[in-house]
Design a protein around this motif. Sequence first.
Motif, PDB file in Angstrom:
ATOM      1  N   LEU A 118      43.030 -41.687  28.375  1.00  0.00           N
ATOM      2  CA  LEU A 118      42.506 -42.798  29.178  1.00  0.00           C
ATOM      3  C   LEU A 118      43.458 -43.111  30.326  1.00  0.00           C
ATOM      4  O   LEU A 118      43.034 -43.344  31.461  1.00  0.00           O
ATOM      5  N   VAL A 119      44.752 -43.133  30.054  1.00  0.00           N
ATOM      6  CA  VAL A 119      45.745 -43.425  31.098  1.00  0.00           C
ATOM      7  C   VAL A 119      45.675 -42.367  32.194  1.00  0.00           C
ATOM      8  O   VAL A 119      45.646 -42.681  33.378  1.00  0.00           O
ATOM      9  N   ASN A 120      45.632 -41.084  31.790  1.00  0.00           N
ATOM     10  CA  ASN A 120      45.603 -40.013  32.785  1.00  0.00           C
ATOM     11  C   ASN A 120      44.315 -40.029  33.609  1.00  0.00           C
ATOM     12  O   ASN A 120      44.332 -39.681  34.786  1.00  0.00           O
ATOM     13  N   VAL A 121      43.209 -40.411  33.004  1.00  0.00           N
ATOM     14  CA  VAL A 121      41.925 -40.342  33.720  1.00  0.00           C
ATOM     15  C   VAL A 121      41.587 -41.654  34.425  1.00  0.00           C
ATOM     16  O   VAL A 121      41.230 -41.639  35.598  1.00  0.00           O
ATOM     17  N   VAL A 122      41.686 -42.801  33.723  1.00  0.00           N
ATOM     18  CA  VAL A 122      41.266 -44.062  34.361  1.00  0.00           C
ATOM     19  C   VAL A 122      42.386 -45.074  34.588  1.00  0.00           C
ATOM     20  O   VAL A 122      42.185 -46.066  35.270  1.00  0.00           O
ATOM     21  N   ASN A 123      43.569 -44.869  34.006  1.00  0.00           N
ATOM     22  CA  ASN A 123      44.738 -45.716  34.266  1.00  0.00           C
ATOM     23  C   ASN A 123      44.449 -47.214  34.070  1.00  0.00           C
ATOM     24  O   ASN A 123      44.566 -48.006  35.001  1.00  0.00           O
ATOM     25  N   PRO A 124      44.059 -47.616  32.836  1.00  0.00           N
ATOM     26  CA  PRO A 124      43.777 -49.038  32.611  1.00  0.00           C
ATOM     27  C   PRO A 124      45.058 -49.865  32.534  1.00  0.00           C
ATOM     28  O   PRO A 124      46.129 -49.341  32.233  1.00  0.00           O
TER      29      PRO A 124
ATOM     30  N   ASP B 110      40.956 -54.256  34.796  1.00  0.00           N
ATOM     31  CA  ASP B 110      41.002 -52.840  34.434  1.00  0.00           C
ATOM     32  C   ASP B 110      41.463 -52.745  32.988  1.00  0.00           C
ATOM     33  O   ASP B 110      42.664 -52.730  32.695  1.00  0.00           O
TER      34      ASP B 110
ATOM     35  N   THR C 234      36.435 -51.237  35.002  1.00  0.00           N
ATOM     36  CA  THR C 234      37.277 -51.015  36.180  1.00  0.00           C
ATOM     37  C   THR C 234      36.848 -52.007  37.248  1.00  0.00           C
ATOM     38  O   THR C 234      35.669 -52.113  37.561  1.00  0.00           O
TER      39      THR C 234
ATOM     40  N   SER D 153      47.115 -44.660  39.427  1.00  0.00           N
ATOM     41  CA  SER D 153      47.379 -43.300  38.957  1.00  0.00           C
ATOM     42  C   SER D 153      46.206 -42.677  38.202  1.00  0.00           C
ATOM     43  O   SER D 153      46.398 -41.736  37.428  1.00  0.00           O
ATOM     44  N   ALA D 154      44.989 -43.169  38.426  1.00  0.00           N
ATOM     45  CA  ALA D 154      43.821 -42.563  37.775  1.00  0.00           C
ATOM     46  C   ALA D 154      43.604 -41.142  38.297  1.00  0.00           C
ATOM     47  O   ALA D 154      44.066 -40.791  39.383  1.00  0.00           O
ATOM     48  N   GLY D 155      42.916 -40.318  37.504  1.00  0.00           N
ATOM     49  CA  GLY D 155      42.518 -38.985  37.956  1.00  0.00           C
ATOM     50  C   GLY D 155      43.560 -37.893  37.771  1.00  0.00           C
ATOM     51  O   GLY D 155      43.408 -36.806  38.321  1.00  0.00           O
TER      52      GLY D 155
ATOM     53  N   GLY E 163      42.449 -47.240  39.253  1.00  0.00           N
ATOM     54  CA  GLY E 163      43.152 -47.694  38.059  1.00  0.00           C
ATOM     55  C   GLY E 163      44.132 -48.807  38.360  1.00  0.00           C
ATOM     56  O   GLY E 163      44.340 -49.186  39.516  1.00  0.00           O
TER      57      GLY E 163
ATOM     58  N   ALA F  41      51.757 -40.519  34.235  1.00  0.00           N
ATOM     59  CA  ALA F  41      52.423 -41.614  34.937  1.00  0.00           C
ATOM     60  C   ALA F  41      53.521 -42.186  34.035  1.00  0.00           C
ATOM     61  O   ALA F  41      53.329 -42.308  32.830  1.00  0.00           O
TER      62      ALA F  41
END
Lengths: 410, 410
Positions: B336-342, B221, B237, A248-250, A244, B372
């Motif tokens: 989306l932020v928590n999983v892929v953090n664009p 990203d 990404t 901080s992804a995942g 990311g 984050a």
Amino acid sequence: MAAGTGTAGLHTIRENNLRAVLRTVRALSPCSRAAVATATGLNKTTVSSLVSDLMERGLVRETGQTPQRRVGRPGVLLDLDDRSVAAVGVEVNVDYLSVVAVDLAHRDLVVRHVPLDARSVGAVACAARIATVLREVTGEPVLEGRAVVGVSVAVPGLIDSPTGTVTRAPNLDWRDVPLRDLLRSELAGSALAGATVLVDNDANLGAMAEYRFGSLAGLTDLVYVTGEVGIGAGVLTGGELLRGAAGSAGEIGHLELAADGPECSCGRRGCLEALAGIGAILRAALPDRVADRPLESRDVAALVDLVVERASAGDGPAVAALERAGTWLGRGVATLVNVVNPGAVVVGGYFVPLAPWLLPSCRAAAGAHSFAPEAGGCRVEPSALGMSAASRGGAAVMIHGLDSGALPLP
Amino acid sequence: MAAGTGTAGLHTIRENNLRAVLRTVRALSPCSRAAVATATGLNKTTVSSLVSDLMERGLVRETGQTPQRRVGRPGVLLDLDDRSVAAVGVEVNVDYLSVVAVDLAHRDLVVRHVPLDARSVGAVACAARIATVLREVTGEPVLEGRAVVGVSVAVPGLIDSPTGTVTRAPNLDWRDVPLRDLLRSELAGSALAGATVLVDNDANLGAMAEYRFGSLAGLTDLVYVTGEVGIGAGVLTGGELLRGAAGSAGEIGHLELAADGPECSCGRRGCLEALAGIGAILRAALPDRVADRPLESRDVAALVDLVVERASAGDGPAVAALERAGTWLGRGVATLVNVVNPGAVVVGGYFVPLAPWLLPSCRAAAGAHSFAPEAGGCRVEPSALGMSAASRGGAAVMIHGLDSGALPLP
């Protein structure tokens, strides 16, 4: 200036060629210099010179089926030199340290699992404890005479990679901890004083380990989910870690799944890890043993064993708690399916011994809550790497660095 | 057999070199053959031969500052030939068709927006309608004499790319629709009979358009979120589309955010698009105009205009509805932020005119529900590409195919 750039360019070409030869020996070993020349497209004289350099650096050695022949003549075979270097991976988690040292061929030299109440002791004492264990490990006879090329430290939290700072790890109660600097000063004067220290997220390194050594090794679209007090995900897409924009992804542990759910260490309510983390599971599965308050970290492993024992015996609360946690975990998997559509989700850590009771409801919920039919083809499997996935992944990243990044000096 | 392989190899090398020269002319134009030779590392004779080939194919032409010189002599400059080919992008959505034709330099030749109640007419009639519009567009004088290198069709649903089949598009009420085959038969005998037809997800193609032409172009990203009756995401990404193991990544419209939320077209409850899609917004913002039943597709654009009018005038229900939808949308962004953090989420379609009322609460919720700090640095911005992002992205993919994939024959 131009001359300087030119020299740097030549230096880089030789380094690239050294790495290419090392990668080729890893892939083909045992193999002849001629085979390396064919595979790399480099001429034989260049390959001979590069191999000599790698031998001086202790990364390649001669071996093979024709020991009576003179060194350097055709017919002598090359192999990775597994006697000279080692790489170390450490995982610090809420209730343990895991340390793995491996050789150039990724073979285990030392594996340690040390219970530690990391949250209670604090970051500075924790760094000191890591350093002590590292000194012990590097003092082991099997590591004698080896150069440790680097130490990788896995932490359950957000990491600022360039500085090795743990910016946020709520389950450790750490915030802006300069872990790399702390470790470096603790290691001053030791055999590890000069070693590279990297800090990365535990789930990311776990995903690298699964991709390289796990039961689904080679699967390029794979998510590794940590099963600790916290829950995190390392997301691989196309064989690459999805980090990311800000690294901080995942962070799936903090997906808010239940508006009125239990309080989470992050300060919100109803996060996945507050519903399905090991703390939540132990509280629900062992109502007679675990009070409704922060878990004593040092007890986690023994309490997980007790849950397994009770669930095996068909104990109602234990089985129901695991089924419920599995359902929430499946909601988290469904979110991964809807957003990144992995080919598999591998659950690790304490989820592995609990998998027989956790995964059936997890798989069912993942299917029911995914938009794509049959969870987009996503399998949910327990890790075969036990509690050492993240530390093993960290060591692997260090060894991989030799093939693709900095090589140790001769 | 070996000879055949060898010939294929040589053919591939020439094709690769042709594409490299085309990419170089695109990047440097206007530029000399010598400049192309320097940039590609190919020798001048080879470059001259390749340029001649590209000129025959109508992709490159001579131009520049020295028109009095004899063709082919040094000093003559090269440019993309923007007169010979065109690529077409179509988007079919619940209530409209969008069609864009562009030249080799990605410049608009034709832009069409056609209201269409796609859900009511059904897939077969819809394919026929697309074919009719395509015949009209390719009959426009500006396209006369151009070879259409391909047609890309964007659809809000899951796509099986190899076969061009729409496996699942609940808002269109399509399931296993062989759209590419339907279009090919509709186009038989037309000027487009031989053209390549690709079918892809609308959000994926929108993300490609944002990456190439949007207000945040070049951000590697980036997530594009469609703001139609349905909500989908195209996730980039590292500058690459994240498609996932089965091609179904980015289905954020079906994240279940509210356990007892409204029914969704997918059959579940409380999905993001049932809470914040245009249908949900119109029902809540215009309680006097939109009954609590499936929306008449043909009215959507006019009703969105009415919401904008009322919100501009400070109308209570309209403003409250947009604020509430924005909050749910922010929950989706937080996922989306928590999983892929664009680095950014760009919202498109009907969300663009509604952005002044939708985005403040969206940004606040994204921050509040992300793990984050400050949503991992993620900005949320309206698209500058209006309703044509997906069709424009599709046309761009076709043109990009010339630089990196199949070239048209001379």
